[in-house]
Design a protein around this motif. Structure first.
Motif, PDB file in Angstrom:
ATOM      1  N   LEU A  81       1.101  -0.989   5.511  1.00 44.84           N
ATOM      2  CA  LEU A  81       1.125  -2.081   4.541  1.00 44.84           C
ATOM      3  C   LEU A  81       2.427  -1.972   3.760  1.00 44.84           C
ATOM      4  N   GLN A  82       3.326  -2.912   4.019  1.00 44.37           N
ATOM      5  CA  GLN A  82       4.581  -2.962   3.283  1.00 44.37           C
ATOM      6  C   GLN A  82       4.378  -3.852   2.074  1.00 44.37           C
ATOM      7  N   MET A  83       4.625  -3.292   0.893  1.00 45.59           N
ATOM      8  CA  MET A  83       4.380  -4.010  -0.351  1.00 45.59           C
ATOM      9  C   MET A  83       5.704  -4.224  -1.074  1.00 45.59           C
ATOM     10  N   ASN A  84       6.061  -5.470  -1.242  1.00 44.37           N
ATOM     11  CA  ASN A  84       7.306  -5.835  -1.925  1.00 44.37           C
ATOM     12  C   ASN A  84       7.004  -6.608  -3.203  1.00 44.37           C
ATOM     13  N   SER A  85       8.004  -6.706  -4.061  1.00 37.75           N
ATOM     14  CA  SER A  85       7.864  -7.455  -5.322  1.00 37.75           C
ATOM     15  C   SER A  85       6.610  -7.039  -6.069  1.00 37.75           C
ATOM     16  N   LEU A  86       6.427  -5.756  -6.191  1.00 34.67           N
ATOM     17  CA  LEU A  86       5.203  -5.237  -6.799  1.00 34.67           C
ATOM     18  C   LEU A  86       5.114  -5.598  -8.278  1.00 34.67           C
ATOM     19  N   LYS A  87       3.876  -5.819  -8.712  1.00 30.72           N
ATOM     20  CA  LYS A  87       3.588  -6.209 -10.091  1.00 30.72           C
ATOM     21  C   LYS A  87       2.658  -5.169 -10.715  1.00 30.72           C
ATOM     22  N   PRO A  88       2.644  -5.080 -12.024  1.00 36.03           N
ATOM     23  CA  PRO A  88       1.716  -4.132 -12.669  1.00 36.03           C
ATOM     24  C   PRO A  88       0.269  -4.358 -12.250  1.00 36.03           C
ATOM     25  N   GLU A  89      -0.100  -5.602 -12.000  1.00 37.80           N
ATOM     26  CA  GLU A  89      -1.479  -5.891 -11.584  1.00 37.80           C
ATOM     27  C   GLU A  89      -1.803  -5.435 -10.170  1.00 37.80           C
ATOM     28  N   ASP A  90      -0.812  -4.955  -9.448  1.00 34.73           N
ATOM     29  CA  ASP A  90      -1.067  -4.361  -8.134  1.00 34.73           C
ATOM     30  C   ASP A  90      -1.516  -2.901  -8.260  1.00 34.73           C
ATOM     31  N   THR A  91      -1.478  -2.371  -9.456  1.00 39.49           N
ATOM     32  CA  THR A  91      -1.891  -0.995  -9.679  1.00 39.49           C
ATOM     33  C   THR A  91      -3.367  -0.817  -9.341  1.00 39.49           C
ATOM     34  N   ALA A  92      -3.645   0.130  -8.460  1.00 41.76           N
ATOM     35  CA  ALA A  92      -5.019   0.358  -8.001  1.00 41.76           C
ATOM     36  C   ALA A  92      -5.035   1.541  -7.038  1.00 41.76           C
ATOM     37  N   VAL A  93      -6.225   1.969  -6.684  1.00 41.07           N
ATOM     38  CA  VAL A  93      -6.381   2.868  -5.551  1.00 41.07           C
ATOM     39  C   VAL A  93      -6.528   2.002  -4.306  1.00 41.07           C
ATOM     40  N   TYR A  94      -5.719   2.279  -3.318  1.00 37.78           N
ATOM     41  CA  TYR A  94      -5.722   1.513  -2.081  1.00 37.78           C
ATOM     42  C   TYR A  94      -6.470   2.287  -0.995  1.00 37.78           C
ATOM     43  N   TYR A  95      -7.354   1.574  -0.309  1.00 40.32           N
ATOM     44  CA  TYR A  95      -8.180   2.181   0.726  1.00 40.32           C
ATOM     45  C   TYR A  95      -7.947   1.513   2.071  1.00 40.32           C
ATOM     46  N   CYS A  96      -7.825   2.306   3.080  1.00 38.64           N
ATOM     47  CA  CYS A  96      -7.813   1.824   4.452  1.00 38.64           C
ATOM     48  C   CYS A  96      -9.249   1.773   4.958  1.00 38.64           C
ATOM     49  N   ALA A  97      -9.567   0.750   5.736  1.00 38.95           N
ATOM     50  CA  ALA A  97     -10.934   0.605   6.236  1.00 38.95           C
ATOM     51  C   ALA A  97     -10.915   0.062   7.655  1.00 38.95           C
TER      52      ALA A  97
END
Length: 126
Positions: A81-97
């Motif tokens: 998962l390539q994440m660009n233009s990140l924002k403060p609201e993207d802050t989280a624990v990310y899980y693969c499923a």
């Protein structure tokens, strides 16, 4: 037995980029749709992006469309998962499923996923 292993989380300033990887066992990767979810404190787990079995199709949550890109490497049994233009609201624990319940659909419902990674923290802050 750990079957989904995530890596790549960390701290990044707003506007920055980060890449998350999820390595699956070959058995799971070849027969499952693979997705990323995220969960911020006090919020429900949210669908971020996913691909169907084989990776022909991808889907994204509305909040990340145009900023995040999901790709897969069949030789390495890995989705990234390539994440660009990140924002403060993207802050989280990310899980693969991973889910074996659908071959073509890319479900956004947490309950249909059979396997989960341990999660990796992404913090977007200056």
């Amino acid at each position: 037995q750990v079957q989904l292993v995530e890596s790549g989380g960390g701290l990044v300033p707003p506007g920055g980029s980060l890449s998350l990887s999820c390595e699956a066992s070959q058995d799971i990767f070849s027969s499952s749709g693979m997705s990323w979810f995220r969960q911020a404190p006090g919020k429900e787990r949210e669908f971020v992006a996913g691909r169907n079995v084989g990776g022909r199709n991808t889907a994204y949550g509305d909040s990340v469309k145009g900023r995040f890109t999901l790709s897969g490497d069949n030789a390495k049994n890995t989705v990234t998962l390539q994440m660009n233009s990140l924002k403060p609201e993207d802050t989280a624990v990310y899980y693969c499923a991973a889910t074996r319940q659908f071959s073509n659909r890319i479900p956004s419902t947490v309950s249909v996923y059979d396997y989960w990674g341990q999660g990796t923290q992404v913090t977007v802050s200056s």
